[in-house]
Structures are given as C-alpha cells and as structure tokens.
Design a protein around this motif. Sequence first.
Motif, PDB file in Angstrom:
ATOM      1  N   PHE A 188       0.825  -1.204   0.000  1.00 11.06           N
ATOM      2  CA  PHE A 188       0.000   0.000   0.000  1.00 11.06           C
ATOM      3  C   PHE A 188       0.861   1.258   0.000  1.00 11.06           C
ATOM      4  O   PHE A 188       0.644   2.179  -0.785  1.00 11.06           O
ATOM      5  CB  PHE A 188      -0.929  -0.016   1.227  1.00 11.06           C
ATOM      6  N   ALA A 243     -12.795  -1.726   6.713  1.00 12.74           N
ATOM      7  CA  ALA A 243     -11.443  -1.324   6.305  1.00 12.74           C
ATOM      8  C   ALA A 243     -10.437  -1.580   7.415  1.00 12.74           C
ATOM      9  O   ALA A 243      -9.302  -1.998   7.157  1.00 12.74           O
ATOM     10  CB  ALA A 243     -11.444   0.154   5.920  1.00 12.74           C
ATOM     11  N   PHE A 247      -7.375  -4.145   6.750  1.00 10.24           N
ATOM     12  CA  PHE A 247      -6.073  -3.506   6.543  1.00 10.24           C
ATOM     13  C   PHE A 247      -5.028  -4.149   7.445  1.00 10.24           C
ATOM     14  O   PHE A 247      -5.199  -4.212   8.671  1.00 10.24           O
ATOM     15  CB  PHE A 247      -6.168  -2.016   6.861  1.00 10.24           C
ATOM     16  N   GLY A 250      -0.542  -2.555   5.317  1.00 11.65           N
ATOM     17  CA  GLY A 250      -0.009  -2.216   4.010  1.00 11.65           C
ATOM     18  C   GLY A 250       0.463  -3.342   3.138  1.00 11.65           C
ATOM     19  O   GLY A 250       1.162  -3.103   2.147  1.00 11.65           O
ATOM     20  N   GLY A 254      -3.893  -6.424   1.721  1.00 12.60           N
ATOM     21  CA  GLY A 254      -4.715  -5.546   2.550  1.00 12.60           C
ATOM     22  C   GLY A 254      -5.683  -4.757   1.692  1.00 12.60           C
ATOM     23  O   GLY A 254      -5.436  -4.472   0.522  1.00 12.60           O
ATOM     24  N   GLY A 256      -6.701  -1.591   2.023  1.00  7.87           N
ATOM     25  CA  GLY A 256      -6.603  -0.136   2.075  1.00  7.87           C
ATOM     26  C   GLY A 256      -6.989   0.383   3.451  1.00  7.87           C
ATOM     27  O   GLY A 256      -7.780  -0.236   4.158  1.00  7.87           O
ATOM     28  N   SER A 257      -6.440   1.523   3.816  1.00  6.06           N
ATOM     29  CA  SER A 257      -6.670   2.054   5.166  1.00  6.06           C
ATOM     30  C   SER A 257      -8.087   2.612   5.311  1.00  6.06           C
ATOM     31  O   SER A 257      -8.790   2.830   4.320  1.00  6.06           O
ATOM     32  CB  SER A 257      -5.646   3.149   5.460  1.00  6.06           C
TER      33      SER A 257
END
Length: 344
Positions: A188, A243, A247, A250, A254, A256-257
């Motif tokens: 990420f 999320a 997550f 990264g 994952g 995404g934040s």
Amino acid sequence: MSLMHVSSPHVHKPVTSVEQVMKQVLLATIPGVAVLTWFFGPGTLVNIIFGSILAMGFEAWALWLRGKDFKSPLKDHSVIVTATLLCIALPPYSPWWLIAVGIGVSVLLGKHVFGGLGYNPFNPAMVGYVVLLVSFPLQMSSWTEPRGMGEVPGLLDALTALFVPASYDGVTAATPLDLFRQNAGMLFDDLMTAKAELAGPIAGIGWDLVNLAFLAGGIWLLRQRIFTWHAPVGMLGALSICALLGFDEGSSTGGGSVMFHLFSGATMFGAFFIITDPVSSAVSNRGRLIFGAGVGILVYLIRVNGNYPDAVAFGVLLLNFAAPFIDQYTQPQVYGTKKIEVDE
C-alpha cells in the motif's frame, strides 16, 4: 398590551414541501461541485446544466404520456436533483449521448415506470448510473487528470467534449480507486509513493478534498433536518470497521486504510446525498442504520474483491431491494399496543 403565551416545543419554520427540500439538497451540493470544478475543470458544471435541461424535457414528456399535469411536478425541482446527482457521478467532459442515455434511464425507467415521485423503489440517479457503467465502461472510466498533474481543460474544451466528442483530445488518468484495484500486488505504501495520482495527503490528488466538501454539504443538510444521521453513520461506520479489519499495515492483500476508503471515490457523496433518499431507503431510524451499514459493507466488499473500483451505486441498489424486508422487522411498536402473533 396583552401577550400571547405559547408553550414549547416551538417550531421554527420547518421544511415541509418537496420544493423546499429539493432546493436545500441542491444548495448542499455546491461545495462538492465547486471542488470538482477546481480540480477537474468545468466539465461537471456543463454536465449538470445539460443534464438538468434534458431531465426536465424527459419529465414533461413522461407526464404528458401518462396524462398528468406536468407544470406542478416540474416546479418541485425533484427531477433537477436527480439529474444533478447523476451528473456529479459522471466523469467530467462526458459526451452528450452518454448524459442523455443516463438521464433518460433515470427519469423514465427509474422513476416514471413505477408511478413517479414517491413511488420509485430504487434511487433513480443510481439506476441511470449503473446502466451506464455496465453498458459503457470505457466512457465511464475516462476521468481527466486533476489539477496538479496536468493542465485543467477550460469551458471551450468542456463544450467541445460535450457536443463534438470525437474532436476532443483530453488526457485521462486513473482514479485512486482504479489504481488500487489494478495494482493489488503492490504494498500500500509503495503504491502511494509510486503513483502520482495518489500523491495527495489522504486519498490522492483532489479526491480527499472532494469528499470533505460533500461531507460539509451533508452536515449542513443534517442541521437543516432534511434527513437523520442514521443512514450516513451506518454506512461510514460499517465501511470503517471493514477497512480496519481488512487492513494489515499495508501488505499487497490488505484492503486499504480506513481514511483511504472514507475519502476516496464517492464515499461522502453516497453517504449524505444518495442513501438518504427518503423514498427508496428504510423508514424507521433503526432500519436506516441497518440500511446504511449494509451499503457500507457492500461498498467495501465490491471495492476490494469485485471488478468495479467504486461500489456506492451497486451497494445502494442492492439495499433498495432489501429496504421493504428491513422495514418489516424494524417498525417501532406503537405505544400502548402489542404485536399480534399470526399462526401460519
């Protein structure tokens, strides 16, 4: 002089008419449209003006075919709200025929086939958007480069792209959600560093500010009591929890934040302007909370595992299907009554 004593609660000019509600919604879109115009040029504005004129024409035609009075419905601005919401979701500098197909489907199929305003089980703007997304994926993914990456087109470019699309040679770029889906094998943080489109502080150039602007408009609508907080909080809360669980600091797997998902794509626009539709959403406050949470979960699952980068429209339409079912089990019991058990 005698004074009239009035006990509480005091009503301060409540917004009761359809026309007043629609005007408030249109006003609340101004910050988001202004930021979209700053980053992508006047394409969204041209889309909205052209789409609104077409929508009024389709509305008048449908009412005339149904033998209805078409003067009063046109004055309530509901069809302009439908056109504005659809055109905000379209890429700037869309050709005229793409807007015409989307508006026609929204007004005729999404609204009048079911009986007009107040009878549509699905959000009309999202019906038009999904039909366009499935039918014309290339045109629906052609977003121009935002300010900071390239030259922003002007008004003449917008009019050229609208009426003579073949002669318009605009530079397009992938949206942050597109990049995230196409580069799932990258870490990420590496992806955020490698791609110029993702150089913004939270979710790429421009997109975090676009979402903040729609969030500001949505909060103003909440203060005006146009809708309650339940559906937006349900959607944003469920999306955040998904999320957070997906997550893993990264890695390439994952999802995404939390901040990336909250301020990417159409998240805030969907949370405050789409799922709050009083006709196609659930009725009770508890039902709206469940409705919003269902949309948030679907948005995350489709974004991370599906073939479409953003998923607000699909999430909304699927939960529109489920709204009557949610209503059945979330209707509050009237005080002083009890439920009657029916033997099957």
